[in-house]
Design an enzyme around this catalytic site. Structure first.
Site, PDB file in Angstrom:
ATOM      1  N   LEU A 191     -36.086  15.476 -85.255  1.00  0.00           N
ATOM      2  CA  LEU A 191     -37.198  15.238 -84.327  1.00  0.00           C
ATOM      3  C   LEU A 191     -38.548  15.479 -85.033  1.00  0.00           C
ATOM      4  O   LEU A 191     -38.665  16.417 -85.818  1.00  0.00           O
ATOM      5  CB  LEU A 191     -37.090  16.170 -83.113  1.00  0.00           C
ATOM      6  CG  LEU A 191     -35.857  15.995 -82.213  1.00  0.00           C
ATOM      7  CD1 LEU A 191     -35.841  17.061 -81.117  1.00  0.00           C
ATOM      8  CD2 LEU A 191     -35.826  14.606 -81.592  1.00  0.00           C
TER       9      LEU A 191
ATOM     10  N   ASP B 208     -32.078  32.271 -84.817  1.00  0.00           N
ATOM     11  CA  ASP B 208     -32.302  30.881 -85.231  1.00  0.00           C
ATOM     12  C   ASP B 208     -33.526  30.306 -84.506  1.00  0.00           C
ATOM     13  O   ASP B 208     -34.398  29.681 -85.113  1.00  0.00           O
ATOM     14  CB  ASP B 208     -31.059  30.039 -84.917  1.00  0.00           C
ATOM     15  CG  ASP B 208     -31.270  28.556 -85.214  1.00  0.00           C
ATOM     16  OD1 ASP B 208     -31.446  28.209 -86.392  1.00  0.00           O
ATOM     17  OD2 ASP B 208     -31.284  27.754 -84.257  1.00  0.00           O
TER      18      ASP B 208
ATOM     19  N   VAL C  48     -37.243  22.539 -88.189  1.00  0.00           N
ATOM     20  CA  VAL C  48     -37.375  22.721 -86.725  1.00  0.00           C
ATOM     21  C   VAL C  48     -36.962  21.415 -86.056  1.00  0.00           C
ATOM     22  O   VAL C  48     -37.514  20.364 -86.347  1.00  0.00           O
ATOM     23  CB  VAL C  48     -38.830  23.042 -86.319  1.00  0.00           C
ATOM     24  CG1 VAL C  48     -38.939  23.167 -84.799  1.00  0.00           C
ATOM     25  CG2 VAL C  48     -39.327  24.311 -86.992  1.00  0.00           C
TER      26      VAL C  48
ATOM     27  N   SER D 198     -29.105  27.132 -96.639  1.00  0.00           N
ATOM     28  CA  SER D 198     -29.890  28.099 -95.870  1.00  0.00           C
ATOM     29  C   SER D 198     -30.032  29.374 -96.703  1.00  0.00           C
ATOM     30  O   SER D 198     -30.108  30.480 -96.185  1.00  0.00           O
ATOM     31  CB  SER D 198     -29.199  28.405 -94.534  1.00  0.00           C
ATOM     32  OG  SER D 198     -27.886  28.899 -94.770  1.00  0.00           O
TER      33      SER D 198
ATOM     34  N   LYS E 246     -37.546  29.236 -85.893  1.00  0.00           N
ATOM     35  CA  LYS E 246     -38.263  27.986 -85.590  1.00  0.00           C
ATOM     36  C   LYS E 246     -39.622  28.268 -84.944  1.00  0.00           C
ATOM     37  O   LYS E 246     -40.620  27.625 -85.266  1.00  0.00           O
ATOM     38  CB  LYS E 246     -37.402  27.106 -84.678  1.00  0.00           C
ATOM     39  CG  LYS E 246     -36.132  26.601 -85.360  1.00  0.00           C
ATOM     40  CD  LYS E 246     -35.177  25.951 -84.371  1.00  0.00           C
ATOM     41  CE  LYS E 246     -33.879  25.555 -85.061  1.00  0.00           C
ATOM     42  NZ  LYS E 246     -32.874  25.032 -84.121  1.00  0.00           N
TER      43      LYS E 246
ATOM     44  N   GLY F  22     -17.854  22.429 -82.137  1.00  0.00           N
ATOM     45  CA  GLY F  22     -18.641  22.432 -83.374  1.00  0.00           C
ATOM     46  C   GLY F  22     -20.131  22.622 -83.174  1.00  0.00           C
ATOM     47  O   GLY F  22     -20.933  22.372 -84.075  1.00  0.00           O
TER      48      GLY F  22
ATOM     49  N   VAL G  85     -24.817  18.805 -93.893  1.00  0.00           N
ATOM     50  CA  VAL G  85     -26.098  18.100 -94.016  1.00  0.00           C
ATOM     51  C   VAL G  85     -26.218  17.468 -95.391  1.00  0.00           C
ATOM     52  O   VAL G  85     -26.680  16.335 -95.540  1.00  0.00           O
ATOM     53  CB  VAL G  85     -27.285  19.063 -93.752  1.00  0.00           C
ATOM     54  CG1 VAL G  85     -28.622  18.382 -94.043  1.00  0.00           C
ATOM     55  CG2 VAL G  85     -27.259  19.559 -92.305  1.00  0.00           C
ATOM     56  N   GLY G  86     -25.782  18.205 -96.420  1.00  0.00           N
ATOM     57  CA  GLY G  86     -25.874  17.701 -97.797  1.00  0.00           C
ATOM     58  C   GLY G  86     -25.146  16.386 -97.994  1.00  0.00           C
ATOM     59  O   GLY G  86     -25.686  15.444 -98.589  1.00  0.00           O
TER      60      GLY G  86
ATOM     61  N   LYS H  96     -34.808  26.893 -93.143  1.00  0.00           N
ATOM     62  CA  LYS H  96     -35.800  27.611 -92.333  1.00  0.00           C
ATOM     63  C   LYS H  96     -36.296  28.887 -93.003  1.00  0.00           C
ATOM     64  O   LYS H  96     -37.392  29.356 -92.726  1.00  0.00           O
ATOM     65  CB  LYS H  96     -35.189  27.988 -90.972  1.00  0.00           C
ATOM     66  CG  LYS H  96     -34.990  26.830 -90.030  1.00  0.00           C
ATOM     67  CD  LYS H  96     -34.480  27.287 -88.679  1.00  0.00           C
ATOM     68  CE  LYS H  96     -32.989  27.436 -88.645  1.00  0.00           C
ATOM     69  NZ  LYS H  96     -32.259  26.164 -88.705  1.00  0.00           N
TER      70      LYS H  96
END
Length: 371
Positions: free
Chosen positions: A160, A229, A156, A100, A233, A215, A17-18, A123
């Site tokens: 979206l 997980d 979350v 995380s 959320k 993946g 993500v980074g 999260k």
């Protein structure tokens, strides 16, 4: 609304993500610097991984961060020292936490109190103890404090607009009755493959291995199958809807890890032994099929009754949840205004690019507020 002329960005985490975020940030910086009228400038002044960091004492903007990070030898500063470094920057600072990490999450109130804004998909900050949740929003300007701003849309549903939509409903006075859906891209892919509405699907263990090979799972698939997980959320959404949920383990969460495999020493050993327990999931699949249904991993928040739960549900084949494709998420919000037809948000709920998009969009929100 005009943006501030210069804002400094500090980034923790340069993984999947980074990296996607840093690429998007570069595009955003170019766009803003070339804006007609008054150009605005974003300077990346800090980038760290768990092992090392790149930054300059004079807050000079980082150039080719990939090669700089590869050749870096400076260790990352302890979080209180990073806070002091950022406080002395010659302008407003946004800290983007793409990890995380529990430690980083617990430091948010410290940064916010000092006027440093935070954007993150982490999260753990918002689903950890209720005490941490309240201390974050007591410090933030978009809470009840006077510190930096905090946004966490991507905590979350990746990119979206789940959190912003729920906040809009609550803040405009709608009554949220129920939030329900498939909140995990991994679990969505897994059960869409294990029991398609058209029939078929392989043994559960084979579908888990397939999801891992593609993946879709964490490096250790148990981190998805334990349901935590999704529970994190649901904790975040329940709190935004007004419930004082203490933690992600304070309500029923169904783990799909067989009791006998909880003590496996590694993810690989777990996957090797999982076929021994395929019969249990086959029974659940057949029971659902006999009722004209399929099984899906569903989370729900029942607001009036203060109930949150996560686990397997038998879903009618005509239900929109049953018809999801790939790793899509679907979140349905039942409210007073929307009546019997819920407001539905659906789309890719996992992946580096879409998660980073949510983070980048949150950075833009902060830039507007900082002006």
């Amino acid at each position: 609304m005009p943006l501030p002329r210069q804002v400094f960005i500090a980034v923790i985490g340069a993984g999947g993500v980074g990296k996607c975020f840093l690429s998007q940030l570069s595009g955003l910086a170019t766009k803003l610097s070339q804006a007609p009228g008054t150009p605005h400038y974003i300077s990346l002044i800090w980038l760290s991984t768990s092992k090392k960091a790149i930054y300059h004492a004079d807050y000079k903007s980082l150039g080719d961060w990939e090669s700089e990070l590869q050749n870096a030898s400076k260790p990352a500063l302890p979080l209180p020292e990073l806070c002091e470094y950022l406080v002395k920057a010659p302008g407003k600072v946004v800290l983007v936490d793409n990890t995380s990490s529990q430690d980083v999450a617990e430091s948010y109130p410290m940064f916010l109190h000092k006027g440093i804004s935070i954007v993150t998909p982490n999260k753990k900050a918002f689903s950890g103890s209720y005490e941490l949740w309240t201390s974050i929003f007591k410090a933030a300007s978009n809470g009840s404090g006077t510190g930096g701003y905090v946004f966490h849309e991507s905590s979350v549903g990746a990119g979206l607009p789940v959190i912003s939509t729920l906040k809009d409903l609550v803040e405009t006075g709608d009554e949220v009755h129920k939030i329900e859906g498939v909140f995990s891209g991994t679990m969505s892919f897994l059960f869409n493959s294990f029991q398609p509405t058209s029939g078929g699907g392989g043994p559960f263990s084979a579908e888990v291995s397939n999801a891992k090979d593609k993946g879709y799972t964490e490096p250790d698939a148990r981190d998805d199958l334990n349901g935590l997980d999704v529970a994190r959320k649901l904790t975040i959404l329940a709190r935004l809807a007004g419930l004082q949920v203490e933690s992600p383990t304070s309500f029923p969460v169904q783990s799909l890890i067989p009791k006998e495999l909880e003590s496996c020493s590694s993810g690989d050993e777990f996957l090797q032994r999982l076929p021994e327990f395929d019969g249990q999931m086959d029974q659940a699949k057949q029971a659902a099929e006999s009722e004209g249904k399929v099984i899906r991993f569903v989370g729900s928040v029942d607001v009036p009754n203060n109930k949150v739960k996560v686990g397997l549900e038998k879903v009618d084949k005509r239900d929109p949840i049953a018809g999801l494709k790939g790793s899509d998420n679907m979140i349905a919000m039942y409210t007073k205004r929307y009546g019997d037809n819920p407001l539905i948000i659906q789309g890719a709920g996992a992946g580096g690019e879409v998660t980073a998009m949510g983070v980048t969009a949150d950075v833009v929100k902060v830039l507007r507020l900082l002006d």
